[in-house]
Design an enzyme around this catalytic site. Structure first.
Site, mmCIF file in Angstrom:
data_model
loop_
_atom_site.group_PDB
_atom_site.id
_atom_site.type_symbol
_atom_site.label_atom_id
_atom_site.label_comp_id
_atom_site.label_asym_id
_atom_site.label_seq_id
_atom_site.Cartn_x
_atom_site.Cartn_y
_atom_site.Cartn_z
ATOM 1 N N CYS A 112 0.763 -1.133 0.026
ATOM 2 C CA CYS A 112 0.026 -0.054 0.103
ATOM 3 C C CYS A 112 1.003 1.268 -0.043
ATOM 4 O O CYS A 112 0.240 2.275 -0.230
ATOM 5 C CB CYS A 112 -0.998 -0.048 1.188
ATOM 6 S SG CYS A 112 -1.940 -1.253 1.442
ATOM 7 N N HIS A 251 -3.993 6.873 3.606
ATOM 8 C CA HIS A 251 -4.260 5.689 2.855
ATOM 9 C C HIS A 251 -5.561 5.302 3.131
ATOM 10 O O HIS A 251 -5.915 5.023 4.573
ATOM 11 C CB HIS A 251 -3.210 4.609 3.156
ATOM 12 C CG HIS A 251 -3.623 3.237 2.643
ATOM 13 N ND1 HIS A 251 -4.048 3.081 1.251
ATOM 14 C CD2 HIS A 251 -3.704 2.048 3.448
ATOM 15 C CE1 HIS A 251 -4.145 1.650 1.223
ATOM 16 N NE2 HIS A 251 -3.990 1.179 2.515
ATOM 17 N N ASN A 281 -10.238 -0.584 0.029
ATOM 18 C CA ASN A 281 -8.769 -0.647 -0.039
ATOM 19 C C ASN A 281 -8.163 -0.779 -1.198
ATOM 20 O O ASN A 281 -8.370 -2.224 -1.820
ATOM 21 C CB ASN A 281 -8.132 -1.310 1.261
ATOM 22 C CG ASN A 281 -6.716 -1.196 1.235
ATOM 23 O OD1 ASN A 281 -6.258 -0.732 0.425
ATOM 24 N ND2 ASN A 281 -6.341 -1.948 2.457
HETATM 25 O O1 UT7 Z 1 -3.292 -1.324 4.172
HETATM 26 C C1 UT7 Z 1 -3.586 -2.295 5.435
HETATM 27 C C2 UT7 Z 1 -4.530 -3.039 4.964
HETATM 28 N N1 UT7 Z 1 -5.186 -3.735 6.259
HETATM 29 C C3 UT7 Z 1 -6.137 -3.346 6.916
HETATM 30 O O2 UT7 Z 1 -6.640 -2.127 6.865
HETATM 31 C C4 UT7 Z 1 -7.035 -4.052 7.856
HETATM 32 C C5 UT7 Z 1 -6.972 -3.708 9.326
HETATM 33 N N2 UT7 Z 1 -7.842 -4.538 10.212
HETATM 34 C C6 UT7 Z 1 -8.946 -4.126 10.165
HETATM 35 O O3 UT7 Z 1 -9.559 -3.231 9.538
HETATM 36 C C7 UT7 Z 1 -9.986 -4.854 11.064
HETATM 37 O O4 UT7 Z 1 -9.285 -5.918 11.821
HETATM 38 C C8 UT7 Z 1 -10.936 -5.858 10.337
HETATM 39 C C9 UT7 Z 1 -12.090 -4.890 9.389
HETATM 40 C C10 UT7 Z 1 -10.127 -6.458 9.223
HETATM 41 C C11 UT7 Z 1 -11.760 -6.723 11.056
HETATM 42 O O5 UT7 Z 1 -12.438 -6.133 12.030
HETATM 43 P P1 UT7 Z 1 -12.157 -6.700 13.533
HETATM 44 O O6 UT7 Z 1 -13.171 -5.710 14.482
HETATM 45 O O7 UT7 Z 1 -10.870 -6.441 14.079
HETATM 46 O O8 UT7 Z 1 -12.880 -8.139 13.719
HETATM 47 P P2 UT7 Z 1 -12.041 -9.379 13.910
HETATM 48 O O9 UT7 Z 1 -11.076 -9.775 12.934
HETATM 49 O O10 UT7 Z 1 -11.682 -9.455 15.226
HETATM 50 O O11 UT7 Z 1 -13.390 -10.486 14.053
HETATM 51 C C12 UT7 Z 1 -14.475 -10.356 14.766
HETATM 52 C C13 UT7 Z 1 -15.264 -11.119 14.350
HETATM 53 C C14 UT7 Z 1 -14.883 -12.638 14.243
HETATM 54 O O12 UT7 Z 1 -15.909 -13.636 14.461
HETATM 55 P P3 UT7 Z 1 -15.838 -14.203 15.957
HETATM 56 O O13 UT7 Z 1 -14.539 -14.948 16.034
HETATM 57 O O14 UT7 Z 1 -15.852 -13.208 16.916
HETATM 58 O O15 UT7 Z 1 -17.036 -15.231 16.309
HETATM 59 C C15 UT7 Z 1 -15.008 -12.692 12.717
HETATM 60 O O16 UT7 Z 1 -14.907 -14.061 12.215
HETATM 61 O O17 UT7 Z 1 -16.095 -10.848 13.011
HETATM 62 C C16 UT7 Z 1 -15.983 -12.107 12.355
HETATM 63 N N3 UT7 Z 1 -15.777 -11.543 10.696
HETATM 64 C C17 UT7 Z 1 -16.866 -11.091 10.178
HETATM 65 N N4 UT7 Z 1 -18.097 -11.121 10.294
HETATM 66 C C18 UT7 Z 1 -19.029 -10.820 9.343
HETATM 67 C C19 UT7 Z 1 -14.676 -11.364 10.068
HETATM 68 N N5 UT7 Z 1 -15.062 -10.792 8.903
HETATM 69 C C20 UT7 Z 1 -16.420 -10.797 8.770
HETATM 70 C C21 UT7 Z 1 -17.193 -10.363 7.932
HETATM 71 N N6 UT7 Z 1 -18.524 -10.343 7.973
HETATM 72 N N7 UT7 Z 1 -16.898 -9.954 6.786
#
Ligand code: UT7
Length: 324
Positions: A112, A251, A281
Site C-alpha cells: 500500500c 491511505h 482498500n
Molecule cells: O493497508 C492495510 C490493510 N489492512 C487493513 O486495513 C486491515 C486492518 N484491520 C481491520 O480493519 C480490522 O481488523 C478488520 C476490518 C479486518 C476486522 O475487524 P475486527 O473488528 O478486527 O474483527 P475481527 O477480525 O476481530 O473479527 C471479529 C469477528 C470474528 O468472529 P468471532 O470469532 O468473534 O465469532 C470474525 O470471524 O467478526 C468476524 N468477521 C466477520 N463477520 C462478518 C470477520 N470478517 C467478517 C465479515 N462479516 N466480513
C-alpha cells in the site's frame, strides 16, 4: 529544487460490487461491513481492466492535465502488488500503451506504500536533474488476488489506478519531504505467497496459493501507531505544525483506522479526505486516486499544504508533505 505534481489522473473499473453482493458469496452482511470498515462499495475489474490498462488510462489523464506528452517522459514507476505478469513489469506495459518511447520503466513493490515510495524516488530524480518528467502510478487489481471464500479479507479490497506527473518546481512549491519506513520482521501479519515454485526444493512452506493473508487486528494496531509516528516525526523534522496542514490524505484502508489515526494525530475531520466508502482498500492505488479526486474537486490549490500517509504489507509505511 524539489518536484511539483503537474497533473493527476485516475481510472476505476465500471463494475460496482456492493456489500449485499458479497453477502451472497460469504457469510457477512452490509451492516457488519459498514460498521467495521466504512466500506459500502468497491470496484471489480472486468475484461479490459487489467492492472496495466487501468494504470495507462490514469496516466493519460494525468499527462493531459499536466500538458506533458508521453514522449517527454524520462521515467515511469508503478507501485503495484498485482502486476499483470511477473515479467515484464506493469510499468513496461504502461510505457507501451501510452507510447512513452524515451522513458525507462519499472515496478516497485511496497504494497500500500508503493505510491509514496515511488513519489519519493521520483522526487530525487527531479532534484538531480530539473529537466526530468516522471510518471508515478499506483495501480492494482486486488480482485485477482483476493480469496473470495475468506470473509475476513474479501470485503476489504477493490481495483483501481491513480497517477501523477512530476516535473521541477518553482520556489516554495512542491514536495517538501518524506519519512518512509519498513519493518520486514512483521511480514507474516500481511502477506501474499508467490505462485507455486517449479523447484520443489525452494517451495515456500504450506503455500496456500497467491492471495492476501492478514491478521486484521494486529495490522490495525500497528498501522495506527506507525502512521502517527511517521507523521509527527516528519512534521517535527520539517518544522511544520499541524495547524498549518490544509488537507490530509491518509491511505484509504478502513474508516476505523482513519478515525483512530485522525483522533491520535489531532487533525480536524473536515481537513481529511475520505473516499474509502466508495472504493475499499485499493492498496498502492488508494493515495493517487484520492489525490486525483481531491484535485478535481478543487481541494488542492497552489499553496495548499498537503499531508499524505500510508501503511501496508512488509510492513511498509510513511508520510509525505507537499506544498501544492
Ligand atoms: O493497508 C492495510 C490493510 N489492512 C487493513 O486495513 C486491515 C486492518 N484491520 C481491520 O480493519 C480490522 O481488523 C478488520 C476490518 C479486518 C476486522 O475487524 P475486527 O473488528 O478486527 O474483527 P475481527 O477480525 O476481530 O473479527 C471479529 C469477528 C470474528 O468472529 P468471532 O470469532 O468473534 O465469532 C470474525 O470471524 O467478526 C468476524 N468477521 C466477520 N463477520 C462478518 C470477520 N470478517 C467478517 C465479515 N462479516 N466480513
Amino acid at each position: 529544487m524539489g518536484s511539483v505534481i503537474l497533473g493527476t489522473g485516475s481510472c476505476l473499473p465500471k463494475r460496482v460490487r456492493t456489500n449485499d453482493d458479497l453477502a451472497r458469496i460469504v457469510d457477512t452482511s452490509d451492516e457488519w461491513i459498514r460498521t467495521r470498515t466504512g466500506i459500502q462499495t468497491r470496484r471489480i475489474g472486468e475484461a479490459g481492466d487489467e492492472t496495466y490498462r487501468l494504470a495507462a488510462k490514469a496516466a493519460e489523464k494525468a499527462l493531459s492535465m499536466a500538458g506533458v506528452a508521453a514522449e517527454e517522459l524520462d521515467l515511469i514507476v508503478v507501485g503495484t502488488i498485482t502486476s499483470h505478469m511477473l515479467m515484464p513489469s506493469t510499468a513496461c506495459f504502461v510505457q507501451k500503451e501510452i507510447g512513452a518511447t524515451k522513458a525507462f520503466a519499472f515496478d516497485l513493490n511496497a504494497a500500500c506504500s508503493g505510491f509514496l515510495y515511488g513519489l519519493d524516488l521520483a522526487d530525487q530524480y527531479v532534484r538531480a536533474d530539473a529537466s526530468r518528467k516522471i510518471l508515478v502510478i499506483g495501480a492494482e487489481t486486488l480482485s485477482t488476488r483476493t480469496n473470495w471464500e475468506d470473509r475476513n479479507t474479501c470485503v476489504l479490497f477493490g481495483d483501481g489506478a491513480g497517477a501523477v506527473v512530476l516535473g521541477s518546481g518553482s520556489q516554495g512549491r512542491g514536495l517538501v519531504g518524506s519519512n518512509l519506513r519498513s519493518d520486514g520482521r512483521l511480514w507474516s501479519l500481511l502477506h501474499m505467497h508467490a505462485p507455486v515454485s517449479n523447484n520443489a526444493d525452494l517451495e515456500q512452506a504450506d503455500n496456500p496459493g497467491v492471495h492476501i493473508i492478514m491478521e486484521g487486528r494486529e495490522v490495525f494496531k500497528y498501522a495506527v501507531k506507525a502512521m502517527e509516528t511517521a507523521i509527527s516525526d516528519l512534521l517535527a523534522r520539517e518544522g511544520v505544525t499541524l495547524d498549518e496542514i490544509d488537507l490530509f490524505i491518509p491511505h484509504q484502508a478502513n474508516i476505523r483506522i482513519l478515525n483512530k489515526l485522525v483522533e491520535r494525530v489531532g487533525i480536524p475531520l473536515e481537513k481529511v479526505f475520505i473516499n474509502v466508502w466508495k472504493y475499499g482498500n485499493t492498496s498502492a492505488a488508494s493515495i493517487p486516486i484520492a489525490l486525483d479526486e481531491a484535485n478535481r474537486e478543487g481541494r488542492l490549490q497552489p499553496g495548499t499544504k498537503l499531508l499524505v500517509c500510508s501503511f501496508g504489507g512488509g510492513f511498509t509505511w510513511g508520510a509525505t508533505l507537499i506544498n501544492w
